[in-house]
Motif scaffolding. Structure first.
Motif, mmCIF file in Angstrom:
data_model
loop_
_atom_site.group_PDB
_atom_site.id
_atom_site.type_symbol
_atom_site.label_atom_id
_atom_site.label_comp_id
_atom_site.label_asym_id
_atom_site.label_seq_id
_atom_site.Cartn_x
_atom_site.Cartn_y
_atom_site.Cartn_z
ATOM 1 N N THR A 175 15.949 18.861 -12.704
ATOM 2 C CA THR A 175 15.075 18.552 -11.646
ATOM 3 C C THR A 175 13.624 19.221 -11.856
ATOM 4 O OG1 THR A 175 15.737 20.773 -10.914
ATOM 5 C CG2 THR A 175 17.165 18.875 -10.088
ATOM 6 N N TYR A 176 13.315 19.452 -13.203
ATOM 7 C CA TYR A 176 12.051 20.252 -13.514
ATOM 8 C C TYR A 176 10.748 19.602 -12.633
ATOM 9 C CZ TYR A 176 8.474 22.407 -16.171
ATOM 10 O OH TYR A 176 7.250 22.821 -16.641
ATOM 11 N N ASN A 177 9.998 20.220 -12.082
ATOM 12 C CA ASN A 177 8.629 19.814 -11.536
ATOM 13 C C ASN A 177 7.608 20.419 -12.348
ATOM 14 O OD1 ASN A 177 6.389 19.266 -9.933
ATOM 15 N ND2 ASN A 177 7.442 19.532 -8.030
ATOM 16 N N SER A 183 12.165 24.389 -11.495
ATOM 17 C CA SER A 183 13.434 23.564 -11.341
ATOM 18 C C SER A 183 14.315 24.059 -10.283
ATOM 19 C CB SER A 183 14.295 23.654 -12.670
ATOM 20 O OG SER A 183 13.378 23.112 -13.661
ATOM 21 N N SER A 190 14.527 24.585 -4.837
ATOM 22 C CA SER A 190 13.880 25.675 -5.633
ATOM 23 C C SER A 190 13.368 27.082 -4.654
ATOM 24 C CB SER A 190 12.698 25.399 -6.514
ATOM 25 O OG SER A 190 11.679 24.758 -5.958
ATOM 26 N N HIS A 248 9.212 23.676 -4.100
ATOM 27 C CA HIS A 248 8.593 22.434 -4.825
ATOM 28 C C HIS A 248 9.517 21.675 -5.530
ATOM 29 C CE1 HIS A 248 5.235 25.708 -4.654
ATOM 30 N NE2 HIS A 248 4.730 24.866 -3.929
ATOM 31 N N THR A 249 10.529 21.895 -5.552
ATOM 32 C CA THR A 249 11.610 20.801 -6.068
ATOM 33 C C THR A 249 12.597 20.808 -5.142
ATOM 34 O OG1 THR A 249 11.105 21.870 -8.193
ATOM 35 C CG2 THR A 249 13.057 20.747 -7.977
ATOM 36 N N SER A 294 15.860 17.829 -4.129
ATOM 37 C CA SER A 294 16.661 16.518 -4.679
ATOM 38 C C SER A 294 17.869 16.591 -3.738
ATOM 39 C CB SER A 294 16.958 16.344 -5.884
ATOM 40 O OG SER A 294 15.889 16.743 -6.917
#
Length: 124
Positions: free
Chosen positions: A58-60, A66, A82, A86-87, A89
């Motif tokens: 899920t790394y942004n 993540s 997160s 900012h993350t 899903s």
């Protein structure tokens, strides 16, 4: 004398039944997710009892973060987020490994997790 023997037999049967039911464990997605998972590419996912997780897929990169938290809704939907916000899903639960072909779905069993198009095996 016979009444007390029957009583004890019933008590023993009841205790055995309770232990048998609880020993089977849970098949709820949240309970099945808990633990460490490894993919064929040696990517590692971790889902902890307290709702924290390690989910590098899920790394942004724009925010250098993540997902580090997860929630499983009543309908089985898996939400990853997160702390920085900012993350985010969301994955819909499916009952087969068709999730390999659909990146918005996930599948989980006692030994297999399919998410984001990759298959993971439980290590603990």
């Amino acid at each position: 004398m016979k009444r007390s023997s029957i009583k004890w037999i019933l008590i023993i049967c009841l205790v055995f039944t309770v232990f048998s039911i609880t020993a089977c464990g849970s098949n709820k997605p949240k309970d099945l997710l808990k633990g460490t998972w490894v993919s064929e590419k040696n990517d590692i996912l971790e889902f902890h009892e307290d709702g924290s997780c390690v989910a590098p897929f899920t790394y942004n990169g724009a925010w250098l973060e993540s997902a580090d938290r997860y929630t499983v809704k009543d309908d089985g939907t898996l939400l990853l987020s997160s702390a920085g916000g900012h993350t985010d899903s969301s994955y819909e639960l499916t009952d087969s490994e068709e999730a390999l072909d659909n990146r918005s779905q996930y599948f989980v069993s006692k030994e297999t997790l399919v998410i984001d198009g990759d298959e993971y095996t439980k290590t603990e």
